[in-house]
Each structure stands twice: as structure tokens, then as C-alpha cells.
Design an enzyme around this catalytic site. Structure first.
Site, short mmCIF file in Angstrom:
data_model
loop_
_atom_site.label_atom_id
_atom_site.label_comp_id
_atom_site.label_asym_id
_atom_site.label_seq_id
_atom_site.Cartn_x
_atom_site.Cartn_y
_atom_site.Cartn_z
N ASP A 40 9.92 -37.68 0.24
CA ASP A 40 9.74 -37.03 -1.07
C ASP A 40 9.83 -38.04 -2.21
OD1 ASP A 40 9.43 -34.68 0.23
OD2 ASP A 40 11.49 -33.98 -0.09
N LEU A 86 -17.85 -21.74 25.54
CA LEU A 86 -17.29 -22.09 26.83
C LEU A 86 -17.49 -20.93 27.78
CD1 LEU A 86 -13.74 -23.56 26.09
CD2 LEU A 86 -15.50 -24.63 27.49
N GLU A 116 -7.08 -29.26 29.75
CA GLU A 116 -6.43 -29.06 28.45
C GLU A 116 -5.97 -27.62 28.33
OE1 GLU A 116 -9.60 -29.71 25.64
OE2 GLU A 116 -10.03 -31.73 26.39
N LYS A 118 -5.91 -24.11 26.60
CA LYS A 118 -6.89 -23.48 25.72
C LYS A 118 -6.14 -22.79 24.59
CE LYS A 118 -10.98 -20.63 25.56
NZ LYS A 118 -10.52 -19.71 24.52
N ASP A 120 -5.16 -20.73 21.37
CA ASP A 120 -5.67 -19.48 20.84
C ASP A 120 -5.68 -19.57 19.31
OD1 ASP A 120 -6.68 -16.99 20.92
OD2 ASP A 120 -4.85 -16.00 21.57
N TYR A 228 -10.38 -31.65 20.31
CA TYR A 228 -10.81 -31.64 21.71
C TYR A 228 -12.22 -32.18 21.93
CZ TYR A 228 -12.93 -27.12 20.44
OH TYR A 228 -13.65 -26.13 19.85
N LYS A 297 -12.77 -30.03 31.95
CA LYS A 297 -14.00 -30.71 31.53
C LYS A 297 -14.22 -31.92 32.41
CE LYS A 297 -13.02 -29.36 26.78
NZ LYS A 297 -12.64 -29.77 25.43
N LYS A 321 -9.09 -18.63 32.38
CA LYS A 321 -8.29 -17.78 31.49
C LYS A 321 -7.03 -17.25 32.18
CE LYS A 321 -9.81 -16.29 27.92
NZ LYS A 321 -10.95 -15.82 27.13
N CYS A 415 21.67 15.72 26.09
CA CYS A 415 21.37 14.83 27.22
C CYS A 415 20.38 15.52 28.15
CB CYS A 415 22.67 14.51 27.96
SG CYS A 415 22.39 13.63 29.50
N CYS A 418 22.56 16.20 31.72
CA CYS A 418 23.70 17.13 31.82
C CYS A 418 23.76 18.12 30.66
CB CYS A 418 25.01 16.36 31.91
SG CYS A 418 25.53 15.64 30.34
N CYS A 433 24.80 10.31 25.15
CA CYS A 433 25.26 11.55 25.75
C CYS A 433 26.78 11.56 25.68
CB CYS A 433 24.79 11.60 27.20
SG CYS A 433 25.69 12.79 28.21
N CYS A 439 28.39 13.74 33.34
CA CYS A 439 26.94 13.57 33.36
C CYS A 439 26.52 12.81 34.62
CB CYS A 439 26.51 12.80 32.11
SG CYS A 439 24.76 12.42 32.09
O1 D41 Z 1 -8.29 -25.28 23.04
C1 D41 Z 1 -9.39 -24.74 22.90
N1 D41 Z 1 -9.47 -23.54 22.37
C2 D41 Z 1 -10.66 -25.43 23.31
C3 D41 Z 1 -11.87 -24.87 22.93
C4 D41 Z 1 -10.64 -26.61 24.07
N2 D41 Z 1 -9.47 -27.19 24.46
N3 D41 Z 1 -11.79 -27.19 24.43
C5 D41 Z 1 -13.00 -26.67 24.06
N4 D41 Z 1 -14.12 -27.30 24.43
C6 D41 Z 1 -15.31 -26.82 24.10
C7 D41 Z 1 -16.53 -27.52 24.55
C8 D41 Z 1 -16.40 -28.05 25.93
C9 D41 Z 1 -17.72 -26.59 24.50
C10 D41 Z 1 -16.77 -28.66 23.60
C11 D41 Z 1 -13.08 -25.48 23.29
C12 D41 Z 1 -14.37 -25.01 22.94
N5 D41 Z 1 -15.45 -25.70 23.37
C13 D41 Z 1 -14.63 -23.82 22.16
N6 D41 Z 1 -13.83 -23.26 21.27
C14 D41 Z 1 -14.45 -22.18 20.76
C15 D41 Z 1 -15.65 -22.05 21.34
C16 D41 Z 1 -15.79 -23.08 22.21
#
Ligand code: D41
Length: 680
Positions: A40, A86, A116, A118, A120, A228, A297, A321, A415, A418, A433, A439
């Protein structure tokens, strides 16, 4: 340029570099080097110079993250290279099919794979020109997105200028913007405090934050980003290693100051991918951000090119997924369950639904206030959530699908088992109760507790057996356990002569017990093992405890007004006294407790400090047990402290103890100590 101006410019550049270095350490590497206050100070120095010399403010100055006008809307931006989608796999079999197709297409079964998590969140493309962040665009439909540059510039994990000097003239970085779980929880609490709407999940919160028209608001939102991949790459420095492999691209992005998820791994075969999936899934709840699967990948760019694309998705990548943690189903009914202490809990009966990897038919609704807050009604379609091993929960109703004439649910005032009155006392969330041991539901729970390992320890008398015995009318109270006949037991379902003999022997053996165990086994509210021990040591005789008044009971170490009240009320009920008499008549006995002067107790006059969090024992129980053994439990460490018991994440107190050379013990050591003293 004058010398003065020259040196001022140098100073500004130096401050940029130092500030960027420290925010990279803090936000990207998660490894700060200096305290916040030092950062800071430097930041204010820069602000002061810029205030006097506005001509020195540059676009990539660390002071220029927030600012700009409040927008009317977001500009549409066409991606130079489309952002792909994807394809998904929902099972190991689908991953096997994916790998087989790739092996055929690439005519090899040897490839390295990058795995990796994925995240959200929301996909984003960052455009750096000559190392400066020029534009940030949402994925949109993959072809066209929205310019959210102003908001993205407020994300501290995203550098406004790349580090190093070997980046291409134009570099588009692709990744995921997300809101960490902790920041999401804080944000929602803040929304509640302000009386504003909460966000349903971190993803929605991240999306809402990125779409703020006022970047000052976006700046208060705890957003983060992992990269990514890359999009357009132009000009100088476009050759290796950006063209050799995905893992090298990620490495290169890191070296330019961008954040890559630390869980990313380079693997050698599909089995390792499946193991990676299992391992990440098992740690899902502990990760600081929400993920909905993992992505595999192909590492080699040459192999990626050979694999090519199908419609908008690469053939060289797939998302594996996780089972969804939320699902929608019908709330068929609300049952009310009765616990050992009479607490009434509403339980949702659901049309079977697959969620979080299992089929769920029941979910907790906690209590009346929760039902009111969520406004769930019988017949509603509801969102059910099951995260990790947590008990499934009804999140909310889907109001658009609410059947006509539905009525709000009221907890019964009697209750359901009972029919005694159910009461809500002392602001408790749950009604109870009042039937006590009349009971049957409470009786079952009381008998299960009585037989449990830490209580009377009746081997072989499990929950199912107790339920069956109560339902069949074989036992009404805990005392009846001691009058069961061989004939009756052996006639029960799934009971052979051998099991019946064993059970009778176990019941007989349990009669020789200790006074603390006996008190604990009575299942008096909030009288745990440690309190039972303290009571036994203080009064030494059951009759003394039975006749003690609340005020007197509070003389016992760690017995407060609530526990004292519970004890007095319990023993004031005639039917409880009758049961105790019957138990004693049946032959339950314990060795006399030899009076110990307080100085004879094993931890007499020892000053002990409990710090950190305990994972096995409840903290109050540990404290009560220490006191029962004669210790004085203190809240702060000093030279007078004899022993520090340090649980997990112990901080300053542990440090002080080490500095003062005071003996330190962990939770396991403490439990071993209790065992040793309680057996003597
Ligand atoms: O972590 C993710 N959500 C993620 C999304 C990831 N780790 N890798 C991704 N790689 C791709 C490609 C291979 C198509 C370059 C992605 C996504 N696509 C992606 N996120 C949303 C649509 C596609």
C-alpha cells in the site's frame, strides 16, 4: 527532457515494476513476499507522483485498473480466431471411445496428454499488443463476444503488462474467469447484509460481475483467472515454443506473468487420465474454486493439427464431466422424524433422482424457518443438491412449475409418533416432542444410545435390532433389555441360537460398568462423556447427582446453567427414576469412586492452554475432561503455562509456547493422556 523529469520517469517505472512484481507474487503465485501494508505504501507513492504529474500516468500503471466511464452497454467484438467449444464425456467408456478414435486417426497409441481441471466460470479472450492488455472479450457464441475490458482490468490476477521481452507483438490469451468459493461466500453474505439478492452459485456471481456497467462495482468482486490456451499470435516471437506443445504454451504463459491452474498435469496415457479424474473428483470439495470436470488435451501441437476439428470443437480435447451436484425432482412429501432428544426434523421425500453420483430419495429440510425461507411446498418441483459426502439438501422450489392450490407446510404441533405436544423453546430452531421416554421414536434412539460403545457398550445390539425389538413390543425402556429371554431373542428374524446366546452374554457383561459410563448412557441432553465424568468425580454417588439442585450442579467444573437445568429436569421425572431403579435392580453396578483430594488428580493445578482446531474431540468435551482431571484451562500462554495442546492450524499461541519452551502436545497426544488417566 530535463534531468529531474528523467529521474521522475525512472522512479515511476521502478514503482510499476515493483508493484507488478508483488501483485504477481500475491495474486498469481499465491506467495506474497511483503506485507500488504508495504504494498500500500508503494502504491500511494505512485499515486502521489501521478497526482502531481498526470502526464506520467500510463495505461498499464497499477493505479489504472479501476476507472473509466460508466458504460451504456458492451461493444460486440468478433474474435479473430473463433473460440471453440469442448465436447463432453460422462463416463470412462466415453473416454475410451474418444481415445480409440484418436488412436485410429493419429495411427499411434503413444501420446502425451495434458489434464486440467474444468473451471466452472466464463471463457474469456485477452488481447495483448506489445505486451499491453488492450482488450478482453467474453466468449459469447464463440464467433462474437462482448468487450468487457474495463471490468477485466480490475482483476488483479490479470497483468496489465506482460513480463519479460520475448512475447509476440500480438498475443491472445484464452482462459476462464471465475469467482473462488471463499470470495463467493463473502459476497453473498454482503448481499444479505445489504438486503440485496444473493447469487445462486459462483459462476452466476462471476457472470454478473463481468457484466457490470460500472467497473467500480466489478472491482469489488473477487474474480480470478486461469489461462488454458492461446488465440491469435502475430508479429515477432511467434515461433517455438508456442508451436510445439500445449504444456509448453502454458509454461510460456506463466513466464509472461499469467496464471495457470496449479493442478494442471502432463500425463502419458489414458489410465493416468482416469486416475487424475478420480483424484481431482475426491478433492473437489477442498479445491478453492468450483469445477465441473476435467479436460484432457493432446499435448503435441503437431498431433493436434493431425486430429483436426469437428464442427466447432477440436478432436484433440475432451471434457470429462463430473456427476452434476444439482438436479431437479418432485417433492412428494415431507415426513417429520423424531430424534433421541425429541427434536423434530422435516425430511423431504423425493422422486428418485441421480445427483452427485448417487440416487437420492431423501433430503433434509432442517426446520420450519428453513422451509419458510425457501418456501418449499409438498408437490413442488425442487432443486436438490448433493455435494461431496454432504447430506443431500433441498435448495429451492422451481416456482414456475408450482402446482395450483399448493399450501405452505407447517410443522405439526404434536409429535407424529406419540402425539405428545411439540414445543419450540428458547429460540431453538427445532421444535421438540415433550413425550420423553414415552415416545417410541425417542425410546428407540435412547436405547441405541444406551447400548452404544461409549455408553454401556453392548456388543451386537445394533440399531436395526433395537428398532425391531421396540416395534415388536419386546422392550419399552432401556431396563427391559435386562429381562430379555433366550426364547424371545432367538425367535426374532435373522437371529440364530448362537447370536441370541452371544447377545445375552453381552448384555450380562455390560452390567459391570463405571459410574461415568452409566450417567452418559442415560442420554441426558448435552451430558456428554466428559460432563458425565466430571459429575461422577464431583458427587461420587448416583443418588447425590439425582437429588442435586441446579445451583449445586453448577459447582461441578464446566457444568453451566443449561446442563444443570437438563440434569435437574431429567431426574425430576418419575418415570426416569423408575427406569434407573429397575436398571440397578437388574444388577448394573460400578466400582466405588475413591474420593480424590483435588491435589491428587492427575493434572492437579496444571495450567493448560487449548489452541487450534480439534478434529476428533469436541472442544468443550476436551476442556471439561481436562478440568475433571484437575487442570486449570487458560486462554492465553504465559510463563506459568505447563502444557499447550495444539490442534490443527494453531497459530500465535503455539508460536509463543515454542518461544517460551513450554511443552506442546497434539490432539492425539491429549486423547492418549485421557485414556491413560481414565483407566487408572
Ligand atoms: O477450465 C475450463 N473451463 C476450460 C475450458 C479448460 N481448462 N480448457 C478449455 N479448453 C478449450 C479448448 C480446448 C477448446 C481450447 C476450455 C474450453 N475450451 C472452453 N471453455 C468454454 C468453451 C470451451
Amino acid at each position: 527532457m530535463t534531468d529531474d523529469a528523467d529521474s521522475l520517469l525512472k522512479q515511476v517505472e521502478q514503482l510499476h515494476q515493483t508493484l507488478n512484481y508483488h501483485s504477481h507474487r500475491y495474486y498469481v503465485l499465491d506467495d506474497p513476499e511483503i506485507p500488504d501494508i508495504e504494498y500500500d505504501k508503494l502504491f500511494r507513492q505512485l499515486e502521489a507522483i501521478e497526482a502531481k504529474h498526470p502526464e506520467l500516468i500510463s495505461l498499464d500503471s497499477p493505479t489504472q485498473r479501476v476507472g473509466g466511464k460508466i458504460l451504456d452497454g458492451f461493444e460486440q467484438v468478433t474474435h479473430t480466431i473463433p473460440m471453440l467449444s469442448l465436447s463432453n464425456a460422462f463416463s470412462t467408456e466415453e473416454i475410451e471411445e474418444f481415445s480409440k478414435r484418436l488412436e485410429e486417426r493419429l495411427k499411434t497409441n503413444s501420446f502425451q496428454i495434458v489434464a486440467e481441471p474444468k473451471l466452472d466460470g466464463l471463457a474469456i479472450s485477452l488481447r495483448y499488443e506489445k505486451g499491453l492488455l488492450m482488450q478482453a472479450t467474453t466468449r459469447g457464441d464463440g464467433q462474437t463476444g462482448e468487450d468487457v475490458s474495463q471490468n477485466v482490468r480490475t482483476i488483479m490476477a490479470i497483468p496489465l503488462r506482460l513480463t519479460g521481452d520475448d512475447y509476440p507483438d500480438v498475443l491472445e490469451v484464452r482462459g476462464e474467469i471465475f469467482m473462488p468459493k471463499a470470495g463467493f461466500a463473502k459476497l453473498n453474505q454482503l448481499q444479505i447484509d445489504k438486503g440485496e439478492k444473493t447469487f445462486a452459485n459462483p459462476r452466476n456471481a462471476a457472470a454478473g460481475s463481468l457484466r457490470q456497467l460500472d467497473s467500480k462495482i466489478a472491482a469489488t468482486r473477487p474474480l480470478d483467472m486461469f489461462c488454458y490456451g492461446i488465440g491469435s499470435v502475430e508479429g515477432e516471437n511467434t515461433e517455438n515454443p508456442l508451436k510445439t506443445s500445449h504444456s509448453q504454451i502454458l509454461q510460456q504463459l506463466k513466464s509472461w506473468g499469467l496464471a495457470v491452474c496449479p493442478e494442471v498435469k502432463l500425463l502419458n496415457n489414458w489410465q493416468q487420465c482416469i486416475d487424475y479424474y478420480d483424484s481431482i473428483l475426491s478433492r473437489r470439495a477442498d479445491l478453492p474454486y468450483e469445477i465441473d470436470g476435467v479436460v484432457y488435451k493432446i499435448d503435441s501441437i503437431a498431433q493436434q493439427q493431425q486430429a483436426g476439428f469437428i464442427s466447432r470443437a477440436p478432436r484433440w480435447a475432451i471434457a470429462h464431466k463430473f456427476p452434476a451436484e444439482e438436479a431437479m425432482t418432485r417433492l412428494l412429501n415431507i415426513d417429520v422424524q423424531v430424534g433421541r432428544t425429541g427434536a423434530l426434523t422435516p425430511v423431504a421425500r423425493l422422486a428418485p433422482v441421480f445427483v452427485g453420483g448417487v440416487t437420492v430419495t431423501n433430503a433434509t429440510l432442517h426446520n420450519q424457518d428453513e422451509i419458510d425461507r425457501k418456501d418449499v411446498r409438498i408437490g413442488d418441483m425442487v432443486i436438490v443438491r448433493r455435494a461431496g459426502d454432504v447430506i443431500p439438501e433441498v435448495v429451492k422450489p422451481v416456482l414456475s412449475e408450482r402446482p395450483e392450490n399448493s399450501k405452505a407446510f407447517r410443522m405439526p404441533d404434536h409429535c407424529p409418533i406419540c402425539h405428545s405436544l411439540a414445543e419450540r423453546v428458547n429460540d431453538e430452531a427445532k421444535s421438540r416432542c415433550t413425550g420423553g421416554l414415552f415416545c417410541p421414536a425417542q425410546r428407540k434412539e435412547a436405547i441405541k444410545h444406551f447400548a452404544s460403545r461409549k455408553a454401556m457398550d453392548i456388543d451386537g445390539l445394533g440399531d436395526k435390532l433395537v428398532e425391531q425389538m421396540v416395534d415388536d413390543g419386546m422392550i419399552h425402556t432401556i431396563a427391559d433389555l435386562f429381562h430379555l429371554s433366550f426364547k424371545k431373542i432367538s425367535q426374532m428374524e435373522r437371529m440364530g441360537a448362537k447370536s441370541a446366546t452371544n447377545l445375552l452374554a453381552a448384555i450380562e457383561a455390560s452390567k459391570a460398568t463405571t459410574l461415568p459410563r452409566f450417567i452418559y448412557s442415560l442420554g441426558i441432553r448435552e451430558v456428554g462423556e466428559a460432563t458425565a465424568l466430571a459429575l461422577a468425580n464431583y458427587y461420587r454417588h448416583l443418588e447425590a447427582i439425582q437429588s442435586a439442585k441446579s445451583e449445586d450442579l453448577q459447582q461441578v467444573p464446566d457444568v453451566g446453567p443449561i446442563v444443570a437445568h437438563n440434569l435437574e429436569t431429567f431426574f425430576a421425572q418419575q418415570h426416569n427414576d423408575e427406569v434407573i431403579d429397575k436398571l440397578l435392580e437388574a444388577g448394573i453396578h460400578w466400582p466405588e469412586i475413591i474420593p480424590k483430594e483435588s491435589h491428587e488428580l492427575p493434572l492437579a493445578d496444571k495450567i493448560i492452554v487449548l489452541t487450534g482446531s480439534l478434529s476428533i474431540m469436541n472442544r468443550n468435551d476436551a476442556k471439561a475432561e481436562l478440568i475433571a482431571l484437575g487442570a486449570k484451562v487458560s486462554g492465553s500462554v504465559s510463563k506459568k503455562t505447563d502444557l499447550v495442546i495444539a490442534g490443527e492450524k494453531a497459530g500465535s499461541k503455539l508460536k509463543k509456547a515454542e518461544e517460551l519452551g513450554i511443552e506442546v502436545m497434539d490432539e492425539a497426544g491429549m486423547i492418549a493422556l485421557f485414556k491413560e488417566y481414565n483407566n487408572s
